[in-house]
Design an enzyme around this catalytic site. Structure first.
Site, PDB file in Angstrom:
ATOM      1  NE  ARG A 190      -0.528   8.569  15.995  1.00  0.00           N
ATOM      2  CZ  ARG A 190      -0.017   8.919  14.819  1.00  0.00           C
ATOM      3  NH1 ARG A 190       1.048   9.687  14.761  1.00  0.00           N
ATOM      4  NH2 ARG A 190      -0.551   8.484  13.701  1.00  0.00           N
ATOM      5  CE1 TYR A 207     -18.354  32.789   4.601  1.00  0.00           C
ATOM      6  CE2 TYR A 207     -18.424  31.972   6.842  1.00  0.00           C
ATOM      7  CZ  TYR A 207     -18.622  32.996   5.932  1.00  0.00           C
ATOM      8  OH  TYR A 207     -19.096  34.199   6.360  1.00  0.00           O
ATOM      9  CG  ASN A 246     -15.085  34.800   5.482  1.00  0.00           C
ATOM     10  OD1 ASN A 246     -14.321  35.739   5.580  1.00  0.00           O
ATOM     11  ND2 ASN A 246     -15.822  34.609   4.410  1.00  0.00           N
ATOM     12  CG  HIS A 248     -24.533  29.291   3.363  1.00  0.00           C
ATOM     13  ND1 HIS A 248     -23.759  29.875   4.346  1.00  0.00           N
ATOM     14  CD2 HIS A 248     -24.539  27.965   3.626  1.00  0.00           C
ATOM     15  CE1 HIS A 248     -23.311  28.934   5.161  1.00  0.00           C
ATOM     16  NE2 HIS A 248     -23.770  27.772   4.740  1.00  0.00           N
ATOM     17  CG  ASP A 263     -29.139  37.179   9.497  1.00  0.00           C
ATOM     18  OD1 ASP A 263     -28.791  37.657   8.401  1.00  0.00           O
ATOM     19  OD2 ASP A 263     -28.408  36.439  10.170  1.00  0.00           O
ATOM     20  CE  LYS A 288     -21.123  32.647   1.166  1.00  0.00           C
ATOM     21  NZ  LYS A 288     -22.190  33.031   2.114  1.00  0.00           N
ATOM     22  CG  HIS A 301     -26.124  35.968   5.068  1.00  0.00           C
ATOM     23  ND1 HIS A 301     -25.287  35.617   6.089  1.00  0.00           N
ATOM     24  CD2 HIS A 301     -27.153  36.641   5.642  1.00  0.00           C
ATOM     25  CE1 HIS A 301     -25.770  36.066   7.233  1.00  0.00           C
ATOM     26  NE2 HIS A 301     -26.912  36.685   6.993  1.00  0.00           N
TER      27      HIS A 301
END
Length: 181
Positions: A23, A131, A49, A118, A168, A71, A62
């Site tokens: 299933r 996260y 998030n 991260h 970035d 996180k 970041h």
């Protein structure tokens, strides 16, 4: 769940117990009591998030210099190469990185404690990334280490140049970054 220690103190890979049959599957993606018992980390998450990104998108590296966030990250669709970099100046692994694949198939999660930068790159056609954070997003304190800093030497699994946001692209090398004590 299975908890795997990494070479970076406090950074943990979480493998949930998955129950599956014809299933589909079921697993508990987070249980505060079980997480604390098995990891030794007692956290309270305040924000969830969710991002969706195309293949080749690289987000990171970041962190927030104040209101630092722990996180718990995972992928629900697709696959990414996920990376954490130790930014704790007092740590014996300062400036070192750890990376692994997170995917809808392996259902792994990564616990990234406060004090790390991260980032991730999408390796599938697209990926949905979720996260939980231990503090709120605070744009005034957000910082970014450049993804390709040779002093860190992350071995990103890339085919060509990544797709980056302007933020970035403006990341700084580790030698110029604000770091944690």
């Amino acid at each position: 769940m299975n908890v795997i220690k990494t070479p970076l103190e406090g950074l943990l890979v979480i493998e949930p117990t998955v129950f599956g049959d014809q299933r589909g599957f079921f697993y508990e993606s987070f249980n505060a009591q079980r997480f604390a018992e098995q990891t030794g980390v007692n956290v309270q998450f305040v924000q969830d998030n969710h991002s969706r990104s195309a293949k080749g998108v690289l987000r990171g590296l970041h962190y927030q210099i104040q209101q630092a966030q722990g996180k718990l990250v995972r992928v629900t669709s697709g696959a990414v190469f996920d990376v954490a970099v130790d930014l704790r100046k007092s740590s014996p692994t300062f400036g070192q990185w750890y990376g692994l694949e997170l995917s809808e198939e392996n259902k792994r999660q990564l616990w990234i404690p406060a004090g790390f930068a991260h980032g991730f790159v999408v390796t599938s056609e697209f990926a949905e990334f979720l996260y939980k954070t231990t503090d709120y997003y605070a744009p005034a304190f957000e910082r970014s280490v450049i993804w390709n800093d040779p002093a860190i030497g992350i071995e990103w699994p890339l085919d060509g140049e990544p797709l980056l946001s302007a933020k970035d692209k403006a990341g700084v090398p580790l030698a110029q970054a604000e770091v944690y004590p």
